[in-house]
Design an enzyme around this catalytic site. Structure first.
Site, PDB file in Angstrom:
ATOM      1  CD  GLU A  92      -2.808  -1.102   2.491  1.00 51.33           C
ATOM      2  OE1 GLU A  92      -3.982  -1.428   2.368  1.00 51.33           O
ATOM      3  OE2 GLU A  92      -2.296  -0.819   3.590  1.00 51.33           O
ATOM      4  CB  CYS A 105       3.115   7.770   2.812  1.00 52.71           C
ATOM      5  SG  CYS A 105       3.631   6.650   4.105  1.00 52.71           S
ATOM      6  CB  CYS A 112       7.605  -4.672   8.848  1.00 50.61           C
ATOM      7  SG  CYS A 112       8.970  -3.746   9.592  1.00 50.61           S
ATOM      8  CB  CYS A 116       6.921  -1.531  16.147  1.00 47.12           C
ATOM      9  SG  CYS A 116       8.552  -1.034  15.572  1.00 47.12           S
ATOM     10  CB  CYS A 119       3.510  -0.978  13.750  1.00 49.83           C
ATOM     11  SG  CYS A 119       3.534  -0.728  11.963  1.00 49.83           S
ATOM     12  CB  CYS A 330       1.340   7.095  11.135  1.00 51.98           C
ATOM     13  SG  CYS A 330       1.833   8.636  10.488  1.00 51.98           S
TER      14      CYS A 330
HETATM   15  N1  SAH Z   1       9.789   1.239   9.837  1.00 48.64           N
HETATM   16  C1  SAH Z   1       9.949   2.642   9.682  1.00 48.64           C
HETATM   17  C2  SAH Z   1       8.975   3.187   8.685  1.00 48.64           C
HETATM   18  C3  SAH Z   1       7.537   3.115   9.105  1.00 48.64           C
HETATM   19  S1  SAH Z   1       7.098   4.734   9.399  1.00 48.64           S
HETATM   20  C4  SAH Z   1       9.872   3.329  11.024  1.00 48.64           C
HETATM   21  O1  SAH Z   1       9.571   2.661  12.008  1.00 48.64           O
HETATM   22  O2  SAH Z   1      10.170   4.518  11.101  1.00 48.64           O
HETATM   23  C5  SAH Z   1       5.738   4.635  10.309  1.00 48.64           C
HETATM   24  C6  SAH Z   1       5.725   5.623  11.441  1.00 48.64           C
HETATM   25  O3  SAH Z   1       4.449   5.485  12.024  1.00 48.64           O
HETATM   26  C7  SAH Z   1       6.751   5.290  12.522  1.00 48.64           C
HETATM   27  O4  SAH Z   1       7.188   6.458  13.160  1.00 48.64           O
HETATM   28  C8  SAH Z   1       5.936   4.460  13.500  1.00 48.64           C
HETATM   29  O5  SAH Z   1       6.447   4.518  14.805  1.00 48.64           O
HETATM   30  C9  SAH Z   1       4.584   5.135  13.380  1.00 48.64           C
HETATM   31  N2  SAH Z   1       3.448   4.270  13.694  1.00 48.64           N
HETATM   32  C10 SAH Z   1       3.362   2.931  13.605  1.00 48.64           C
HETATM   33  N3  SAH Z   1       2.145   2.503  13.950  1.00 48.64           N
HETATM   34  C11 SAH Z   1       1.425   3.618  14.246  1.00 48.64           C
HETATM   35  C12 SAH Z   1       0.071   3.846  14.607  1.00 48.64           C
HETATM   36  N4  SAH Z   1      -0.788   2.857  14.710  1.00 48.64           N
HETATM   37  N5  SAH Z   1      -0.314   5.125  14.834  1.00 48.64           N
HETATM   38  C13 SAH Z   1       0.532   6.154  14.645  1.00 48.64           C
HETATM   39  N6  SAH Z   1       1.799   6.005  14.264  1.00 48.64           N
HETATM   40  C14 SAH Z   1       2.250   4.751  14.075  1.00 48.64           C
END
Ligand code: SAH
Length: 339
Positions: A92, A105, A112, A116, A119, A330
């Site tokens: 996506e 984006c 992945c 985390c 996420c 995000c």
């Molecule tokens: N793997 C990379 C790129 C993903 S960016 C990274 O971790 O930076 C995605 C961003 O969204 C990251 O800052 C992550 O911490 C944040 N993120 C992940 N899940 C989220 C959620 N459910 N709500 C808001 N931000 C989230």
């Protein structure tokens, strides 16, 4: 594995044209159609003889990706695109418009491996690294879909860009050299793969760097981002200093605000201490819920946290995510079983 034209290197393009009995200037014509005009099919390349277009059509797909679904948000300013790769995987990307900017984006991996806990992409597990062409093609397709010129590209979609470092850097190079995105308009966001942050600095790349911090001490960060065991918070901050010393560009630290996990004013104080001596920015992202165990703090809690950063020596911005109605906020990208 089937490859698309966009994924061929110059030698492979030369041999393809030789096989077809064509001279090499065709490569430049095709290149212009792809990068300057964003055509999606061989048929649209008007300055190629029809017979050549037909032959290419039968021989090789032009693009590695195909749009299979578009979800539009109520506000229409955010749209999410589902793509299918030639090997049948799904990714996506998100197109966002505001008055000043049009941002895409994009994803760097299918799924992945970082895990985390908050996420959505993590729930897919790791499936594969995207090729350079698959990364760039997201931007090419979205440009044809966008009414306005894309101004910014962020590697904040699915995947951990620094676990697909080589292809991500190569893709960023193509975006800047072939598609005219200045390095400052390309942001790479990492969960904190420390050696790659150092490598980015050593290689003197000028792309913007964002680091997903999300925690202010080893223990609590480790609970939500288990990669902290391998890449400690201490080593992460050291690598950020190293990066700044070499590149002299501010890093943006993303801080996903999770209810009762990292949203107290004490967390705010610790955040200030952690980043005090580093020129940087902090982007607070109130959590976008994905139906799991984490929640978004209530508005007053978010404001209290922001208040605790009032005297921070760094700039603090808040990302009020758009597109959450279509799960395009995000961390909400996860291709569910489509079957
Ligand atoms: N793997 C990379 C790129 C993903 S960016 C990274 O971790 O930076 C995605 C961003 O969204 C990251 O800052 C992550 O911490 C944040 N993120 C992940 N899940 C989220 C959620 N459910 N709500 C808001 N931000 C989230």
């Amino acid at each position: 594995m089937k490859k698309s034209y966009l994924e061929l290197n110059t030698n492979e393009i030369d041999s393809l044209l030789t096989v077809l009995g064509e001279s090499s200037f065709r490569a430049e014509q095709i290149h212009n159609w792809i990068y300057d005009h964003g055509v999606v099919s061989w048929g649209e390349m008007e300055n190629l003889p029809q017979s050549l277009r037909d032959k290419l059509e039968n021989m090789i797909p032009l693009h590695p990706l195909r749009i299979t679904k578009i979800s539009g948000s109520d506000s229409k300013s955010t749209r999410k695109y589902l793509f299918e790769t030639l090997d049948g995987q799904n990714i996506e990307s998100v197109l966002m418009n505001d008055r000043k900017r049009t941002t895409v984006c994009i994803s760097s991996q299918v799924g992945c491996a970082v895990d985390c806990k908050f996420c959505a992409t993590a729930s897919m597990g790791f499936i594969k690294n995207l090729s350079v062409g698959e990364i760039v093609d997201q931007v090419i397709h979205l440009q044809t879909q966008s009414k306005s010129r894309i101004t910014n590209v962020v590697f904040m979609g699915m995947g951990e860009p620094f676990l697909n470092y080589k292809s991500v850097i190569e893709a960023a190079k193509i975006l800047s050299q072939e598609m005219g995105f200045g390095a400052r308009r390309i942001t790479i966001s990492t969960a904190g793969i420390v050696p790659k942050i150092r490598q980015l600095a050593d290689e003197d790349h000028k792309y913007k760097l964002a680091i997903s911090l999300n925690g202010t001490d080893e223990k609590s960060r480790n609970t939500i981002m288990p990669l902290t065991k391998t890449h400690s918070l201490k080593s992460l901050i050291e690598s950020a200093h190293y990066y700044y010393k070499k590149i002299r560009r501010f890093i943006t630290f993303e801080y996903v605000l999770l209810k009762d996990v990292n949203d107290s004013p004490e967390d705010g104080e610790r955040l200030i201490d952690l980043l005090r001596s580093l020129p940087c920015k902090v982007n607070v992202i109130p959590y976008n819920e994905i139906g799991g165990k984490y929640n978004r703090p209530k508005e007053d809690k978010i404001h209290a946290f922001l208040h605790s950063l009032k005297h921070a020596p760094f700039t603090v911005t808040v990302r009020w995510s758009k597109g959450t109605d279509i799960d395009a906020g995000c961390g909400q990208l996860a291709v569910k079983d489509l079957a």
